[in-house]
Scaffold this motif. Sequence first.
Motif, PDB file in Angstrom:
ATOM      1  N   PHE A 166       0.818  -1.202   0.000  1.00  0.00           N
ATOM      2  CA  PHE A 166       0.000   0.000   0.000  1.00  0.00           C
ATOM      3  C   PHE A 166       0.859   1.262   0.000  1.00  0.00           C
ATOM      4  O   PHE A 166       0.335   2.365  -0.072  1.00  0.00           O
ATOM      5  CB  PHE A 166      -0.963   0.016   1.192  1.00  0.00           C
ATOM      6  N   SER A 167       2.178   1.104   0.106  1.00  0.00           N
ATOM      7  CA  SER A 167       3.093   2.240   0.056  1.00  0.00           C
ATOM      8  C   SER A 167       4.427   1.740  -0.497  1.00  0.00           C
ATOM      9  O   SER A 167       4.562   0.573  -0.847  1.00  0.00           O
ATOM     10  CB  SER A 167       3.286   2.839   1.458  1.00  0.00           C
ATOM     11  N   SER A 168       5.408   2.623  -0.532  1.00  0.00           N
ATOM     12  CA  SER A 168       6.723   2.207  -1.024  1.00  0.00           C
ATOM     13  C   SER A 168       7.515   1.457   0.043  1.00  0.00           C
ATOM     14  O   SER A 168       8.570   0.898  -0.240  1.00  0.00           O
ATOM     15  CB  SER A 168       7.527   3.418  -1.511  1.00  0.00           C
ATOM     16  N   GLU A 169       6.994   1.410   1.279  1.00  0.00           N
ATOM     17  CA  GLU A 169       7.689   0.706   2.350  1.00  0.00           C
ATOM     18  C   GLU A 169       7.521  -0.804   2.198  1.00  0.00           C
ATOM     19  O   GLU A 169       6.541  -1.273   1.627  1.00  0.00           O
ATOM     20  CB  GLU A 169       7.144   1.148   3.713  1.00  0.00           C
ATOM     21  N   THR A 170       8.508  -1.557   2.721  1.00  0.00           N
ATOM     22  CA  THR A 170       8.450  -3.015   2.718  1.00  0.00           C
ATOM     23  C   THR A 170       8.460  -3.510   4.156  1.00  0.00           C
ATOM     24  O   THR A 170       8.507  -2.720   5.092  1.00  0.00           O
ATOM     25  CB  THR A 170       9.661  -3.613   1.974  1.00  0.00           C
ATOM     26  N   PHE A 171       8.445  -4.808   4.345  1.00  0.00           N
ATOM     27  CA  PHE A 171       8.503  -5.391   5.684  1.00  0.00           C
ATOM     28  C   PHE A 171       9.887  -5.223   6.316  1.00  0.00           C
ATOM     29  O   PHE A 171      10.061  -5.502   7.491  1.00  0.00           O
ATOM     30  CB  PHE A 171       8.129  -6.874   5.640  1.00  0.00           C
TER      31      PHE A 171
ATOM     32  N   LEU B 238       6.471 -24.485   2.930  1.00  0.00           N
ATOM     33  CA  LEU B 238       6.333 -23.121   3.426  1.00  0.00           C
ATOM     34  C   LEU B 238       7.657 -22.357   3.451  1.00  0.00           C
ATOM     35  O   LEU B 238       7.739 -21.221   2.983  1.00  0.00           O
ATOM     36  CB  LEU B 238       5.694 -23.120   4.822  1.00  0.00           C
ATOM     37  N   GLU B 239       8.715 -22.963   3.983  1.00  0.00           N
ATOM     38  CA  GLU B 239       9.996 -22.251   4.057  1.00  0.00           C
ATOM     39  C   GLU B 239      10.499 -21.849   2.672  1.00  0.00           C
ATOM     40  O   GLU B 239      10.985 -20.742   2.470  1.00  0.00           O
ATOM     41  CB  GLU B 239      11.042 -23.113   4.766  1.00  0.00           C
ATOM     42  N   LYS B 240      10.384 -22.751   1.721  1.00  0.00           N
ATOM     43  CA  LYS B 240      10.840 -22.477   0.360  1.00  0.00           C
ATOM     44  C   LYS B 240      10.015 -21.337  -0.263  1.00  0.00           C
ATOM     45  O   LYS B 240      10.562 -20.435  -0.899  1.00  0.00           O
ATOM     46  CB  LYS B 240      10.730 -23.744  -0.488  1.00  0.00           C
ATOM     47  N   VAL B 241       8.706 -21.380  -0.057  1.00  0.00           N
ATOM     48  CA  VAL B 241       7.831 -20.329  -0.591  1.00  0.00           C
ATOM     49  C   VAL B 241       8.179 -18.986   0.031  1.00  0.00           C
ATOM     50  O   VAL B 241       8.303 -17.980  -0.664  1.00  0.00           O
ATOM     51  CB  VAL B 241       6.345 -20.681  -0.350  1.00  0.00           C
ATOM     52  N   LEU B 242       8.349 -18.954   1.345  1.00  0.00           N
ATOM     53  CA  LEU B 242       8.689 -17.694   2.019  1.00  0.00           C
ATOM     54  C   LEU B 242      10.029 -17.144   1.534  1.00  0.00           C
ATOM     55  O   LEU B 242      10.189 -15.938   1.371  1.00  0.00           O
ATOM     56  CB  LEU B 242       8.708 -17.893   3.535  1.00  0.00           C
ATOM     57  N   TRP B 243      10.982 -18.031   1.292  1.00  0.00           N
ATOM     58  CA  TRP B 243      12.302 -17.581   0.791  1.00  0.00           C
ATOM     59  C   TRP B 243      12.123 -16.926  -0.579  1.00  0.00           C
ATOM     60  O   TRP B 243      12.690 -15.861  -0.855  1.00  0.00           O
ATOM     61  CB  TRP B 243      13.264 -18.753   0.708  1.00  0.00           C
ATOM     62  N   HIS B 244      11.302 -17.514  -1.439  1.00  0.00           N
ATOM     63  CA  HIS B 244      11.101 -16.961  -2.777  1.00  0.00           C
ATOM     64  C   HIS B 244      10.277 -15.681  -2.752  1.00  0.00           C
ATOM     65  O   HIS B 244      10.503 -14.787  -3.568  1.00  0.00           O
ATOM     66  CB  HIS B 244      10.430 -17.988  -3.699  1.00  0.00           C
ATOM     67  N   GLN B 245       9.342 -15.558  -1.834  1.00  0.00           N
ATOM     68  CA  GLN B 245       8.466 -14.393  -1.780  1.00  0.00           C
ATOM     69  C   GLN B 245       9.129 -13.182  -1.130  1.00  0.00           C
ATOM     70  O   GLN B 245       8.739 -12.051  -1.403  1.00  0.00           O
ATOM     71  CB  GLN B 245       7.186 -14.734  -1.010  1.00  0.00           C
ATOM     72  N   ASP B 246      10.086 -13.378  -0.239  1.00  0.00           N
ATOM     73  CA  ASP B 246      10.767 -12.299   0.494  1.00  0.00           C
ATOM     74  C   ASP B 246       9.904 -11.648   1.575  1.00  0.00           C
ATOM     75  O   ASP B 246      10.430 -11.184   2.572  1.00  0.00           O
ATOM     76  CB  ASP B 246      11.281 -11.187  -0.419  1.00  0.00           C
ATOM     77  N   GLU B 247       8.613 -11.550   1.353  1.00  0.00           N
ATOM     78  CA  GLU B 247       7.717 -10.889   2.303  1.00  0.00           C
ATOM     79  C   GLU B 247       6.417 -11.689   2.387  1.00  0.00           C
ATOM     80  O   GLU B 247       6.091 -12.451   1.475  1.00  0.00           O
ATOM     81  CB  GLU B 247       7.359  -9.483   1.822  1.00  0.00           C
ATOM     82  N   PRO B 248       5.630 -11.462   3.440  1.00  0.00           N
ATOM     83  CA  PRO B 248       4.306 -12.103   3.492  1.00  0.00           C
ATOM     84  C   PRO B 248       3.470 -11.688   2.281  1.00  0.00           C
ATOM     85  O   PRO B 248       3.651 -10.602   1.726  1.00  0.00           O
ATOM     86  CB  PRO B 248       3.705 -11.554   4.785  1.00  0.00           C
ATOM     87  N   PHE B 249       2.568 -12.537   1.896  1.00  0.00           N
ATOM     88  CA  PHE B 249       1.704 -12.242   0.748  1.00  0.00           C
ATOM     89  C   PHE B 249       0.290 -12.680   1.028  1.00  0.00           C
ATOM     90  O   PHE B 249       0.043 -13.382   1.982  1.00  0.00           O
ATOM     91  CB  PHE B 249       2.232 -12.901  -0.532  1.00  0.00           C
TER      92      PHE B 249
END
Length: 180
Positions: A32-37, A169-180
């Motif tokens: 919702f903004s330019s900020e990330t986790f 889950l761990e592999k997906v989170l590594w690829h996503q970088d942030e929650p989705f």
Amino acid sequence: ASEIKQLLSFLERKDVNQAVLYSYLRQGLIDFSSETFFANVFQVKPKTNLVIDLNSGAIQERQYWDYAAPEFPVSESEIVEQFRELFVDSVRIRLRSDVPVGILVSGGLDSSSIAVAARELAPEHLTCFASVSRDPVYSEEKFVDTLEQQAGIRVEKILFEPKPAWDSLEKVLWHQDEPF
């Protein structure tokens, strides 16, 4: 970089951006903004390039595109036709491939429109997939079935099971970088 993990080695500290985390946990908000986790890691604004002068270290944002409303009146039918042409051309560009193309469909408007346009452009090159669930609360299978029946598009259904998803889950989170 296109992924946050490519930038992490440049940070002195890897801290959570607590405001973004709070918005996500409280309201489910993301992007919702330019900020990330990650504190001090930001997204580049849409339609913008980030230019870094390696000699001086100066950083500049340069907007490379903007929308301008037409200076002349355009009819609704012209707008619809122009949108259709741009949409079909966009799908055509993404179908350029020496191998078959796959489309993940949900039965929703976006993925269904893409699948229908792709089928018209390259029917021999196209395979559609859908993730379905045994739990009707989460499954969009009825919408996928409608797409299959109404548009004549064959869809290979992949059953979503919680156990393999949890194991990945761990592999997906590594690829996503942030929650989705």
